[in-house]
Design an enzyme around this catalytic site. Structure first.
Site, mmCIF file in Angstrom:
data_model
loop_
_atom_site.group_PDB
_atom_site.id
_atom_site.type_symbol
_atom_site.label_atom_id
_atom_site.label_comp_id
_atom_site.label_asym_id
_atom_site.label_seq_id
_atom_site.Cartn_x
_atom_site.Cartn_y
_atom_site.Cartn_z
ATOM 1 N N SER A 186 10.813 15.565 49.486
ATOM 2 C CA SER A 186 9.818 15.377 50.544
ATOM 3 C C SER A 186 8.624 14.570 50.071
ATOM 4 C CB SER A 186 9.359 16.737 51.066
ATOM 5 O OG SER A 186 10.446 17.443 51.641
ATOM 6 N N CYS A 238 14.148 20.881 49.951
ATOM 7 C CA CYS A 238 13.904 21.447 51.273
ATOM 8 C C CYS A 238 14.999 21.075 52.260
ATOM 9 C CB CYS A 238 12.544 20.990 51.792
ATOM 10 S SG CYS A 238 12.155 21.618 53.439
ATOM 11 N N CYS A 289 14.693 25.002 52.439
ATOM 12 C CA CYS A 289 14.135 25.614 53.640
ATOM 13 C C CYS A 289 14.860 25.233 54.927
ATOM 14 C CB CYS A 289 12.650 25.296 53.749
ATOM 15 S SG CYS A 289 12.183 23.594 53.389
ATOM 16 N N LYS A 317 18.405 26.954 55.000
ATOM 17 C CA LYS A 317 18.133 28.398 54.997
ATOM 18 C C LYS A 317 17.631 28.850 56.356
ATOM 19 C CE LYS A 317 14.446 29.642 53.032
ATOM 20 N NZ LYS A 317 13.439 29.763 51.965
ATOM 21 N N LYS A 318 16.727 28.079 56.972
ATOM 22 C CA LYS A 318 16.223 28.461 58.296
ATOM 23 C C LYS A 318 17.358 28.463 59.319
ATOM 24 C CE LYS A 318 12.937 29.473 61.271
ATOM 25 N NZ LYS A 318 11.866 28.527 61.624
ATOM 26 N N TYR A 334 17.022 10.360 56.302
ATOM 27 C CA TYR A 334 16.058 10.035 55.245
ATOM 28 C C TYR A 334 16.419 8.709 54.582
ATOM 29 C CZ TYR A 334 13.268 14.323 55.103
ATOM 30 O OH TYR A 334 12.385 15.328 55.405
ATOM 31 N N GLY A 369 10.604 37.825 45.642
ATOM 32 C CA GLY A 369 9.814 36.823 46.349
ATOM 33 C C GLY A 369 10.392 36.475 47.705
ATOM 34 N N TYR A 370 9.920 35.348 48.234
ATOM 35 C CA TYR A 370 10.320 34.998 49.601
ATOM 36 C C TYR A 370 11.798 34.636 49.692
ATOM 37 C CZ TYR A 370 10.076 29.969 48.503
ATOM 38 O OH TYR A 370 10.288 28.723 47.971
ATOM 39 N N ALA A 393 14.281 35.823 47.878
ATOM 40 C CA ALA A 393 15.041 37.063 47.789
ATOM 41 C C ALA A 393 15.020 37.823 49.102
ATOM 42 C CB ALA A 393 14.482 37.930 46.658
ATOM 43 N N GLU A 421 14.284 36.694 52.144
ATOM 44 C CA GLU A 421 14.919 35.955 53.233
ATOM 45 C C GLU A 421 16.428 36.090 53.182
ATOM 46 O OE1 GLU A 421 11.547 32.486 53.992
ATOM 47 O OE2 GLU A 421 13.149 32.139 52.547
ATOM 48 N N ARG A 452 4.552 39.291 46.077
ATOM 49 C CA ARG A 452 3.221 39.210 45.487
ATOM 50 C C ARG A 452 2.473 38.002 46.055
ATOM 51 N NH1 ARG A 452 3.822 38.794 39.283
ATOM 52 N NH2 ARG A 452 5.576 37.510 39.966
ATOM 53 N N GLY A 469 12.572 32.864 41.007
ATOM 54 C CA GLY A 469 11.537 31.843 40.842
ATOM 55 C C GLY A 469 12.113 30.461 40.587
ATOM 56 N N THR A 481 6.761 22.549 50.792
ATOM 57 C CA THR A 481 7.132 21.216 51.249
ATOM 58 C C THR A 481 5.994 20.471 51.950
ATOM 59 O OG1 THR A 481 9.484 21.763 51.399
ATOM 60 C CG2 THR A 481 8.692 19.956 52.786
ATOM 61 N N HIS A 523 -1.445 36.760 78.686
ATOM 62 C CA HIS A 523 -0.694 37.994 78.897
ATOM 63 C C HIS A 523 0.498 37.773 79.825
ATOM 64 C CE1 HIS A 523 -0.180 42.330 79.301
ATOM 65 N NE2 HIS A 523 -0.063 42.150 80.622
ATOM 66 N N GLU A 543 -1.326 37.376 72.201
ATOM 67 C CA GLU A 543 -2.599 37.828 72.757
ATOM 68 C C GLU A 543 -3.272 38.864 71.867
ATOM 69 O OE1 GLU A 543 -2.563 40.333 76.341
ATOM 70 O OE2 GLU A 543 -0.408 40.587 76.038
#
Length: 447
Positions: free
Chosen positions: A14, A42, A47, A50-51, A98, A176-177, A179, A181, A204, A262, A311, A436, A441
């Site tokens: 990126s 990414c 990402c 993964k998303k 890309y 971490g994130y 793991a 996810e 953390r 990590g 990213t 609402h 909200e």
């Protein structure tokens, strides 16, 4: 000296792609070298795919909830190869996009490994050497695998998108994130997930209340957590399954072991130390606020600098580098108040100071919360509760941190992060009329 290029970029992720494209648009002669696929971590193995798996996994809950909304949903079978191949096809499309972007901006793409051979020289894997007025290191980071007997039997997030079959029992190393996810993803795909963490907490750096809520929800769903635990040995049995021995002596049987322990700056074999480029004790390239190393002609952006491994940060650094060096529009990236998200089940997101950080910095804080059950969960009979936290300076009431966990939390936080970055106060949030009925909200109703 007449150089072959004005800029040679090593790494087409990126940050590297943005720097190369923008520099070329300013008229620079640019080449970019990549030994894998254009797009970087990414887009190719991080990402983005993964998303897409997160979306796929979430259908498990959506299909179950739909029955409470009147839909006659039959029992559904999940087809892992179909999702895997669809995701990989999208990755291939992005790789082409890309590549087209670079070609359209007249950036020369060299699909070869490159290393620094001197302040203005780059050596390609095929043996050819080229010269450049400036060299940009944008090689990102690489997964760290712990030093434990049998570690070769595990995989990392690089390989997880290419699994032939869906494992029934998954052990994930890390807290971490990545793991958390993948814990949510594999759990919703029907696997039993055990998360092994050498520490005593998950995520953390995120707000304690929000991360504790994720732990509570995850455990309720059936994800198993083992804290303060280390690996002693990993063995593959004749039937292909794994026997994972822990430091306690316990043995866990699994079909897949995923290391999410990590990511380290990817500088090995790049010739940086030999060229005199200063690296820190983790191998990260040391740069100043203008992305310059101690060698005036060599620069670095993105995860390889180990400043903020995100990213959007790498992209912004690449833009600042190109604008400053070739566009005569110098500016620097502001690293304050960067929003971040974890695409767990449910997702969480935050911006600014956590409650603990704010207390350490300000001495005292005002904390406003909203702990509620989203309307959709109520009708679906799902007991998961969302939690929003607003951290304020006790004197000025300026919002210094905003953290949330619940459906669509990252989507909601992106807009709210603008308000936190702008230094708005709790009163200004309160003066905004609620939209609402919505979960968002709650941002203007917190008490």
């Amino acid at each position: 000296m007449d150089f072959d290029y004005d800029l040679f970029v090593i790494g087409a992720g990126s940050g590297g792609v943005r720097a190369a494209r923008v520099s070329a648009a300013y008229g620079a002669r640019v080449a970019i070298a990549e030994d894998h696929q254009v797009g970087g971590t990414c887009v190719i193995r991080g990402c983005v795919p993964k998303k897409l798996l997160v979306y796929g996994a979430h259908f498990a809950e959506d299909l179950a909830d739909a029955r409470q909304f009147g839909w006659d949903v039959p029992d559904c079978r999940f087809d892992w190869p179909r999702l895997r191949d669809t995701v990989l096809a999208e990755v291939a499309r992005l790789n082409r996009a890309y590549t087209d972007t670079l070609n359209n901006n007249r950036v020369e793409i060299i699909l070869e490994r490159a290393a620094v051979a001197g302040p203005n020289r780059v050596r390609l894997a095929g043996g050819r050497e080229v010269t450049a007025r400036h060299i940009l290191i944008a090689t990102g980071a690489w997964p760290v695998i712990p030093d434990v007997p049998g570690a070769e039997h595990g995989i990392t997030s690089n390989e997880v998108f290419h699994l032939d079959t869906l494992p029934r029992r998954v052990v994930i190393a890390g807290g971490g994130y990545i793991a958390n996810e993948f814990a949510g993803i594999f759990h919703r795909f029907g696997a039993h997930v055990t998360l092994i963490n050498r520490g005593d907490t998950i995520l953390r750096g995120y707000d304690e209340g929000v991360r504790d809520r994720l732990l509570q929800i995850s455990m309720t769903k059936g994800i198993e957590f083992r804290f303060n635990t280390r690996f002693a040995d990993i063995a593959r049995r004749d039937d292909g399954t794994l026997a994972i021995t822990l430091g306690s002596g316990d043995v866990i049987e699994a079909d897949l072991l995923l290391f999410a322990t990590g990511r380290a700056p990817n500088t090995r074999g790049l010739g940086l130390a030999e060229a005199g480029v200063a690296l820190d004790d983790q191998g990260a390239v040391i740069v100043d606020a203008d992305n310059r190393t101690n060698i005036p002609s060599i620069h670095a952006v993105g995860d390889v600098t180990n400043r903020v491994q995100l990213t959007p940060v790498a992209i912004r650094e690449g833009q600042a580098f190109a604008d400053t060096l070739f566009g005569n529009k110098p500016w620097r990236v502001d690293y304050d108040c960067i929003p971040a998200a974890v695409f767990s089940h449910p997702p969480l997101a935050g911006v600014g100071l956590t409650e603990g950080e704010a207390k350490n910095r300000l001495g005292a804080v005002k904390v406003y919360t909203s702990d509620f059950r989203p309307m959709k969960n109520v009708l679906a009979g799902r007991n998961e509760r969302a939690l929003y936290k607003m951290i304020c300076d006790p004197v000025t009431e300026r919002v210094v941190g905003l953290h949330m966990i619940g459906p669509d939390a990252p989507e909601i936080l992106q807009a709210a992060a603008i308000a936190v970055k702008a230094g708005l106060t709790k009163k200004q949030f309160d003066q905004t009329v609620a939209l609402h009925p919505s979960m968002a909200e709650e941002l203007v109703l917190m008490r």
